[in-house]
Scaffold this motif. Structure first.
Motif, short mmCIF file in Angstrom:
data_model
loop_
_atom_site.label_atom_id
_atom_site.label_comp_id
_atom_site.label_asym_id
_atom_site.label_seq_id
_atom_site.Cartn_x
_atom_site.Cartn_y
_atom_site.Cartn_z
N GLN A 190 16.83 -9.89 -4.36
CA GLN A 190 15.46 -10.26 -4.71
C GLN A 190 14.89 -11.28 -3.74
O GLN A 190 13.71 -11.20 -3.37
CB GLN A 190 15.44 -10.80 -6.14
CG GLN A 190 15.59 -9.71 -7.19
CD GLN A 190 15.73 -10.26 -8.59
OE1 GLN A 190 16.32 -11.32 -8.79
NE2 GLN A 190 15.21 -9.55 -9.56
N LEU A 191 15.70 -12.22 -3.30
CA LEU A 191 15.23 -13.20 -2.31
C LEU A 191 14.88 -12.51 -1.00
O LEU A 191 13.85 -12.83 -0.37
CB LEU A 191 16.31 -14.26 -2.08
CG LEU A 191 16.59 -15.21 -3.26
CD1 LEU A 191 17.79 -16.10 -2.95
CD2 LEU A 191 15.37 -16.06 -3.56
N ALA A 192 15.70 -11.55 -0.58
CA ALA A 192 15.43 -10.83 0.66
C ALA A 192 14.16 -10.00 0.56
O ALA A 192 13.35 -9.95 1.51
CB ALA A 192 16.63 -9.94 1.02
N MET A 193 13.94 -9.32 -0.59
CA MET A 193 12.72 -8.53 -0.76
C MET A 193 11.49 -9.41 -0.71
O MET A 193 10.46 -9.05 -0.13
CB MET A 193 12.78 -7.76 -2.08
CG MET A 193 13.61 -6.51 -2.04
SD MET A 193 13.43 -5.47 -3.51
CE MET A 193 14.44 -6.38 -4.69
N SER A 194 11.57 -10.59 -1.32
CA SER A 194 10.43 -11.50 -1.31
C SER A 194 10.08 -11.93 0.11
O SER A 194 8.90 -11.98 0.49
CB SER A 194 10.74 -12.73 -2.17
OG SER A 194 9.66 -13.63 -2.17
N CYS A 195 11.11 -12.21 0.90
CA CYS A 195 10.88 -12.62 2.29
C CYS A 195 10.21 -11.51 3.11
O CYS A 195 9.27 -11.76 3.89
CB CYS A 195 12.19 -13.03 2.94
SG CYS A 195 12.90 -14.56 2.30
N ILE A 196 10.66 -10.28 2.94
CA ILE A 196 10.08 -9.16 3.69
C ILE A 196 8.62 -8.93 3.29
O ILE A 196 7.74 -8.76 4.15
CB ILE A 196 10.90 -7.88 3.49
CG1 ILE A 196 12.27 -8.03 4.14
CG2 ILE A 196 10.17 -6.66 4.06
CD1 ILE A 196 13.20 -6.85 3.91
N LEU A 197 8.36 -8.94 2.00
CA LEU A 197 6.98 -8.71 1.54
C LEU A 197 6.07 -9.85 2.00
O LEU A 197 4.92 -9.61 2.36
CB LEU A 197 6.95 -8.60 0.02
CG LEU A 197 7.63 -7.36 -0.58
CD1 LEU A 197 7.58 -7.40 -2.10
CD2 LEU A 197 6.97 -6.08 -0.08
N ALA A 198 6.58 -11.08 1.97
CA ALA A 198 5.78 -12.23 2.39
C ALA A 198 5.38 -12.13 3.85
O ALA A 198 4.26 -12.50 4.24
CB ALA A 198 6.55 -13.52 2.14
N GLY A 199 6.27 -11.60 4.65
CA GLY A 199 6.01 -11.57 6.09
C GLY A 199 5.29 -10.34 6.60
O GLY A 199 4.70 -10.37 7.70
N HIS A 200 5.31 -9.24 5.81
CA HIS A 200 4.84 -7.99 6.41
C HIS A 200 3.92 -7.14 5.55
O HIS A 200 3.44 -6.10 6.03
CB HIS A 200 6.06 -7.14 6.79
CG HIS A 200 6.99 -7.82 7.74
ND1 HIS A 200 6.71 -7.96 9.08
CD2 HIS A 200 8.19 -8.45 7.54
CE1 HIS A 200 7.70 -8.62 9.68
NE2 HIS A 200 8.61 -8.93 8.76
N LEU A 201 3.61 -7.52 4.31
CA LEU A 201 2.70 -6.72 3.50
C LEU A 201 1.35 -7.42 3.37
O LEU A 201 1.29 -8.59 3.01
CB LEU A 201 3.27 -6.47 2.09
CG LEU A 201 2.39 -5.62 1.17
CD1 LEU A 201 2.15 -4.23 1.76
CD2 LEU A 201 3.02 -5.49 -0.22
N VAL A 253 11.22 0.77 4.62
CA VAL A 253 12.56 1.33 4.41
C VAL A 253 13.54 0.23 4.03
O VAL A 253 14.43 0.43 3.17
CB VAL A 253 13.03 2.08 5.67
CG1 VAL A 253 14.48 2.51 5.53
CG2 VAL A 253 12.15 3.30 5.93
N ALA A 254 13.39 -0.95 4.63
CA ALA A 254 14.27 -2.07 4.29
C ALA A 254 14.11 -2.47 2.82
O ALA A 254 15.09 -2.80 2.14
CB ALA A 254 13.98 -3.27 5.19
N VAL A 255 12.88 -2.41 2.32
CA VAL A 255 12.64 -2.69 0.89
C VAL A 255 13.36 -1.66 0.03
O VAL A 255 13.98 -2.00 -0.99
CB VAL A 255 11.13 -2.70 0.59
CG1 VAL A 255 10.88 -2.73 -0.92
CG2 VAL A 255 10.46 -3.88 1.26
N LEU A 256 13.31 -0.39 0.44
CA LEU A 256 14.02 0.66 -0.30
C LEU A 256 15.52 0.39 -0.31
O LEU A 256 16.18 0.50 -1.36
CB LEU A 256 13.73 2.02 0.33
CG LEU A 256 14.56 3.21 -0.20
CD1 LEU A 256 14.32 3.40 -1.70
CD2 LEU A 256 14.23 4.49 0.56
N VAL A 257 16.09 0.01 0.83
CA VAL A 257 17.53 -0.27 0.91
C VAL A 257 17.90 -1.44 0.00
O VAL A 257 18.91 -1.39 -0.73
CB VAL A 257 17.94 -0.55 2.37
CG1 VAL A 257 19.39 -1.04 2.43
CG2 VAL A 257 17.76 0.70 3.22
#
Length: 521
Positions: free
Chosen positions: A373-384, A398-402
């Motif tokens: 969950q921490l990793a998903m939050s970081c990806i969404l914060a930086g790229h969505l 795809v990283a979110v899916l993984v």
């Protein structure tokens, strides 16, 4: 059945060794396996609904028919926040109405169970779900959709109250974890069937959603058939005064020639104690001396389960995938992948639960879920949503899916099955139905609240929604480490001794000196 993978292995081991350390009641027979699989099939209807609703609510044909304003907003991405595409309270009410109906019916089911037995309650639940699926498939307005969803909820409430207890009371103590996990495995199979159905019906223009909703009748029919074929549990029969039928049921489950007198005496003794305190089970649970630790678990386990965020991720996974940029068809395919991962992890859990124990799976699964969950939050914060883009770059999507797959796997081997296993085994018989009803009702109430507000929270909190859930996962993992005792392999009749030996709860346990001592596991 695919749901029986862990039980076939358990059966082989059970025939090889019937001694579970508690008087030799660990044998696994063909009647036990068949009966438990029939009862566990109740999980199909809950799972199918979880899988079907999220996929249907992002189908363009469904949105155009009932929620045209949402469909219209999606075509105006330039003016619409990427996190807010599906922020519509009427749309989320379609999903959440099931949970409020299930919450109410689960409380009713606890009282009905004591009168008519667990198998009859499962039958009632299957019939109600069957009726709801027919209404939803023929819906012409939102009101019909909500009525159908509420009937589905009544069916879910009845079956979720009765089936886990049926499994716990029927299965041998040594392999109770594997057998009770069957409910969760069937639930995951139902979700997988629903997402696969959505994947194909999404290609049908205009009325594909009707097929998805109408096919809920198939798992409902399986539940009805199974409930008609299985006998009631020995504990339930004794509770209703039919000791002869209870003896015959127990003998059938344990096998011809098996010694069942001692086990039946334990059941009768436990039920007689419950009957002496039959009235006021809810009041006893809430206010009774010596029941405080049970009340804490009644509230804590379903609350932490829902606050992991898994319900909204399971229901709204297609919506989440659409949010990060997947097409409708790819979003549903992503949900199919998640369902397959969940099925694989649930099957794995059925093999390892009675070896590794409940606590280890709780702790390991919680730690992995929090990291994801921490990793998903970081990806969404930086790229969505950067530079007014409605989606995010493909590699990050795809990283979110993984990460969601890893999160689902961690959940599937821990909180997924254990949420059903632990509550069904830790409560004494005099409060078991009441405690199970409250556990289910609290979970369903929280599911109602979350499914109603999740899309709005996603819109308001954006990537922070995953930090919110990660914080709750940390809290629940710490709670389990400190306050939940290990219960693997302990007979239901001896469960009080586990609490009497816990470092904290022993000071609150009534009758701390137990006749049955728990072996070192």
């Amino acid at each position: 059945m695919a749901g029986g993978g862990g039980f076939a292995a358990a059966a082989e081991r059970g025939h090889a060794r019937d001694d579970d350390g508690y008087g030799g009641r660990g044998g696994v027979t063909v009647p036990v396996v068949v009966t438990c699989l029939m009862a566990a099939s109740c999980g199909l209807i809950f799972g199918y609904d979880i899988g079907v609703s999220g996929g249907v609510t992002q189908m363009e044909s469904f949105l155009m028919k009932f929620f045209p304003e949402v469909s219209s907003a999606m075509t105006k991405n330039a003016k619409h926040d990427a996190y807010c595409k599906y922020d519509d309270q009427r749309l989320t009410a379609f999903t959440s109405s099931l949970y409020i109906a299930a919450m109410v019916s689960s409380l009713v089911a606890s009282r009905v169970t004591r009168t008519v037995g667990r198998s009859t309650v499962m039958l009632i639940g299957g019939v109600l779900f069957l009726a709801g699926s027919a209404i939803n498939a023929g819906a012409v307005n939102v009101a019909m959709l909500i009525i159908g969803r509420m009937l589905l909820g009544f069916g879910v409430g009845f079956t979720t109250q009765a089936a886990p207890l049926y499994l716990a009371e029927t299965s041998p103590a040594r392999w109770r974890g594997a057998f009770t996990t069957a409910y969760n495995i069937f639930q995951v199979q139902g979700a997988l069937a629903a997402t696969v159905t959505n994947y194909f019906t999404n290609r049908i223009p205009g009325w594909g959603w009707r097929v998805s909703l109408g096919l809920a009748a198939v798992p409902a029919a399986v539940v009805v058939l199974g409930a008609l074929l299985v006998p009631d549990t020995p504990s339930s029969l004794v509770l209703r005064g039919d000791t002869d039928s209870a003896r015959a049921s127990l003998q059938r489950l344990r096998g011809p020639g098996a010694e069942t007198d001692a086990e039946l005496k334990d059941i009768v003794r436990a039920v007689e104690d419950a009957r002496r305190n039959d009235e006021g089970a809810y009041e006893r649970l809430v206010r009774g001396k010596g029941y405080g630790h049970y009340l804490v678990m009644v509230v804590a386990i379903p609350s932490f389960f829902d606050l992991t965020g898994v319900i909204v991720m399971a229901v709204f996974s297609p919506v989440l995938f659409r949010t990060v940029g997947f097409s409708s068809q790819k979003a549903i395919f992503g949900s199919v992948v998640l369902s397959l991962v969940n099925l694989a992890s649930s099957l794995l859990s059925s093999f390892v639960m009675d070896r590794a124990g409940r606590r280890f799976l709780f702790l390991a699964g919680g730690a992995a879920m929090m990291i994801c969950q921490l990793a998903m939050s970081c990806i969404l914060a930086g790229h969505l949503g950067k530079q007014n883009a409605a989606t995010m770059p493909r590699d990050y999507a795809v990283a979110v899916l993984v990460l969601m797959c890893l999160y689902t796997f961690s959940f599937g081997v821990s909180w997924g099955p254990l949420k059903w296993v632990v509550p069904s085994e830790i409560y004494p018989v005099e409060i078991r139905s009441a405690a199970q009803a409250l556990t289910v009702s609290i979970a369903l109430c929280l599911s109602f609240a979350q499914t109603q507000v999740f899309v709005s929270l996603l819109c308001a909190m954006k990537h922070g929604i995953f930090l919110f859930y990660a914080g709750w996962v940390l809290a629940m993992t710490a709670f389990v480490a400190a306050f939940l005792p290990e219960t693997k392999g302990v007979p239901l009749e001896a469960m009080r001794a586990v609490w009497a030996g816990h470092w904290y709860w022993r000071r609150f346990v009534r009758d701390a000196k137990q006749e049955v001592q728990v072996n070192c596991l």
